[in-house]
Design a protein around this motif. Structure first.
Motif, PDB file in Angstrom:
ATOM      1  N   VAL A 158       4.906  19.419   8.383  1.00 19.98           N
ATOM      2  CA  VAL A 158       5.771  18.649   9.270  1.00 19.98           C
ATOM      3  C   VAL A 158       5.745  19.349  10.618  1.00 19.98           C
ATOM      4  N   GLU A 159       5.334  18.615  11.661  1.00 18.22           N
ATOM      5  CA  GLU A 159       5.294  19.173  13.015  1.00 18.22           C
ATOM      6  C   GLU A 159       6.185  18.313  13.896  1.00 18.22           C
ATOM      7  N   ALA A 160       7.318  18.866  14.313  1.00 16.35           N
ATOM      8  CA  ALA A 160       8.252  18.125  15.162  1.00 16.35           C
ATOM      9  C   ALA A 160       8.178  18.644  16.587  1.00 16.35           C
ATOM     10  N   ASP A 161       8.196  17.700  17.552  1.00 15.92           N
ATOM     11  CA  ASP A 161       8.161  18.069  18.962  1.00 15.92           C
ATOM     12  C   ASP A 161       8.910  16.987  19.723  1.00 15.92           C
ATOM     13  N   GLY A 162      10.010  17.341  20.321  1.00 14.95           N
ATOM     14  CA  GLY A 162      10.816  16.359  21.030  1.00 14.95           C
ATOM     15  C   GLY A 162      11.461  15.395  20.043  1.00 14.95           C
ATOM     16  N   VAL A 163      11.308  14.117  20.310  1.00 18.20           N
ATOM     17  CA  VAL A 163      11.936  13.115  19.432  1.00 18.20           C
ATOM     18  C   VAL A 163      11.010  12.652  18.311  1.00 18.20           C
ATOM     19  N   MET A 164       9.739  13.043  18.336  1.00 18.19           N
ATOM     20  CA  MET A 164       8.767  12.597  17.337  1.00 18.19           C
ATOM     21  C   MET A 164       8.343  13.738  16.430  1.00 18.19           C
ATOM     22  N   ALA A 165       7.774  13.341  15.265  1.00 19.49           N
ATOM     23  CA  ALA A 165       7.251  14.323  14.323  1.00 19.49           C
ATOM     24  C   ALA A 165       6.025  13.747  13.631  1.00 19.49           C
ATOM     25  N   LEU A 166       5.112  14.632  13.264  1.00 18.18           N
ATOM     26  CA  LEU A 166       3.954  14.251  12.462  1.00 18.18           C
ATOM     27  C   LEU A 166       4.166  14.813  11.063  1.00 18.18           C
ATOM     28  N   VAL A 167       4.092  13.942  10.067  1.00 21.14           N
ATOM     29  CA  VAL A 167       4.272  14.349   8.673  1.00 21.14           C
ATOM     30  C   VAL A 167       2.966  14.069   7.952  1.00 21.14           C
ATOM     31  N   GLU A 168       2.388  15.106   7.350  1.00 16.35           N
ATOM     32  CA  GLU A 168       1.136  14.966   6.630  1.00 16.35           C
ATOM     33  C   GLU A 168       1.432  15.007   5.131  1.00 16.35           C
ATOM     34  N   ILE A 169       1.023  13.942   4.433  1.00 14.33           N
ATOM     35  CA  ILE A 169       1.259  13.837   2.993  1.00 14.33           C
ATOM     36  C   ILE A 169      -0.080  13.907   2.273  1.00 14.33           C
ATOM     37  N   GLU A 170      -0.154  14.775   1.281  1.00 15.28           N
ATOM     38  CA  GLU A 170      -1.335  14.867   0.430  1.00 15.28           C
ATOM     39  C   GLU A 170      -1.103  13.911  -0.739  1.00 15.28           C
ATOM     40  N   ALA A 171      -1.850  12.807  -0.738  1.00 17.04           N
ATOM     41  CA  ALA A 171      -1.708  11.779  -1.764  1.00 17.04           C
ATOM     42  C   ALA A 171      -3.007  11.726  -2.561  1.00 17.04           C
ATOM     43  N   GLY A 172      -3.039  12.456  -3.668  1.00 16.21           N
ATOM     44  CA  GLY A 172      -4.281  12.555  -4.427  1.00 16.21           C
ATOM     45  C   GLY A 172      -5.319  13.238  -3.566  1.00 16.21           C
ATOM     46  N   PRO A 173      -6.526  12.663  -3.465  1.00 17.49           N
ATOM     47  CA  PRO A 173      -7.566  13.287  -2.641  1.00 17.49           C
ATOM     48  C   PRO A 173      -7.440  12.934  -1.155  1.00 17.49           C
ATOM     49  N   HIS A 174      -6.418  12.175  -0.799  1.00 16.97           N
ATOM     50  CA  HIS A 174      -6.282  11.693   0.574  1.00 16.97           C
ATOM     51  C   HIS A 174      -5.163  12.400   1.320  1.00 16.97           C
ATOM     52  N   LEU A 175      -5.343  12.507   2.633  1.00 17.76           N
ATOM     53  CA  LEU A 175      -4.297  13.008   3.509  1.00 17.76           C
ATOM     54  C   LEU A 175      -3.846  11.850   4.391  1.00 17.76           C
ATOM     55  N   VAL A 176      -2.556  11.583   4.381  1.00 19.12           N
ATOM     56  CA  VAL A 176      -1.991  10.511   5.185  1.00 19.12           C
ATOM     57  C   VAL A 176      -1.071  11.155   6.212  1.00 19.12           C
ATOM     58  N   THR A 177      -1.289  10.848   7.488  1.00 21.21           N
ATOM     59  CA  THR A 177      -0.448  11.390   8.543  1.00 21.21           C
ATOM     60  C   THR A 177       0.405  10.269   9.116  1.00 21.21           C
TER      61      THR A 177
ATOM     62  N   ASN B  11       0.843  -1.191   0.000  1.00 19.30           N
ATOM     63  CA  ASN B  11       0.000   0.000   0.000  1.00 19.30           C
ATOM     64  C   ASN B  11       0.878   1.242   0.000  1.00 19.30           C
ATOM     65  N   ARG B  12       0.980   1.857  -1.161  1.00 19.95           N
ATOM     66  CA  ARG B  12       1.846   3.028  -1.314  1.00 19.95           C
ATOM     67  C   ARG B  12       1.052   4.202  -1.840  1.00 19.95           C
ATOM     68  N   PHE B  13       1.286   5.342  -1.228  1.00 19.53           N
ATOM     69  CA  PHE B  13       0.561   6.546  -1.585  1.00 19.53           C
ATOM     70  C   PHE B  13       1.541   7.665  -1.906  1.00 19.53           C
ATOM     71  N   PRO B  14       1.895   7.836  -3.174  1.00 23.02           N
ATOM     72  CA  PRO B  14       2.799   8.926  -3.530  1.00 23.02           C
ATOM     73  C   PRO B  14       2.075  10.267  -3.422  1.00 23.02           C
ATOM     74  N   GLY B  15       2.784  11.263  -2.975  1.00 27.63           N
ATOM     75  CA  GLY B  15       2.169  12.579  -2.841  1.00 27.63           C
ATOM     76  C   GLY B  15       3.190  13.637  -2.503  1.00 27.63           C
ATOM     77  N   VAL B  16       2.696  14.710  -1.928  1.00 37.22           N
ATOM     78  CA  VAL B  16       3.535  15.850  -1.560  1.00 37.22           C
ATOM     79  C   VAL B  16       3.312  16.152  -0.084  1.00 37.22           C
ATOM     80  N   ILE B  17       4.405  16.430   0.627  1.00 38.08           N
ATOM     81  CA  ILE B  17       4.290  16.743   2.054  1.00 38.08           C
ATOM     82  C   ILE B  17       3.581  18.078   2.210  1.00 38.08           C
ATOM     83  N   ARG B  18       2.548  18.054   3.043  1.00 35.15           N
ATOM     84  CA  ARG B  18       1.757  19.260   3.294  1.00 35.15           C
ATOM     85  C   ARG B  18       2.242  19.977   4.548  1.00 35.15           C
TER      86      ARG B  18
END
Length: 151
Positions: free
Chosen positions: A97-116, A88-95
């Protein structure tokens, strides 16, 4: 002498493979193995018309590969196309990036979908992830939830 034998075996194998490619049939035993049923079941299916077979010069049943594909219980899965096992692969563009401490949330816009994706800050830095960068979300999960409806 040994080299001749290898060449004879190789030419027989080549003739066999060319014959398989030409006719695109397999033995009833091989078809049964691929379908997870017995050869007797395939013979009954042939007699009842559920399965179409042909006969070879020795009057043995041959099953067209297309028939096996038609009768296969599970659809053939698309190949991963890579060395990853995840399909399951969803190519897209990063919308974002929220980094806090050692973790980060990356939101990718893949077509009509948003993958976090929740990934490490180190991974964000090593991959050079930032808004506008092309990226692919690869999903491999032990649990996937499905909801009915459009949204």
């Amino acid at each position: 002498m040994r080299l001749r034998r290898v060449n004879a075996i190789g030419s027989n194998l080549l003739r066999y493979c060319l014959g398989m490619a030409k006719t695109q049939t397999i033995s009833i035993g091989e078809a049964a193995k691929q379908l997870g049923v017995s050869a007797d079941t395939l013979r009954r299916w042939d007699a009842s018309g559920k399965l179409r077979t042909t006969r070879d010069a020795g009057n043995r049943r041959r099953v067209p590969v297309k028939e096996v594909e038609r009768l296969r219980a599970a659809p053939e899965r698309h190949p991963t196309g890579d060395e990853f096992s995840a399909r399951n692969r969803f190519p897209g563009v990063i919308r974002s990036v929220e980094a806090d401490g050692v973790m980060a949330l990356v939101e990718i816009e893949a077509g009509p979908h948003l993958v976090t994706a929740a990934i490490t800050r180190d991974a964000v830095e090593e991959l050079g992830l930032a808004p506008g960068v092309k990226a692919t979300a690869t999903v491999k999960a032990t649990s996937v939830m499905v909801q009915r409806g459009a949204e």
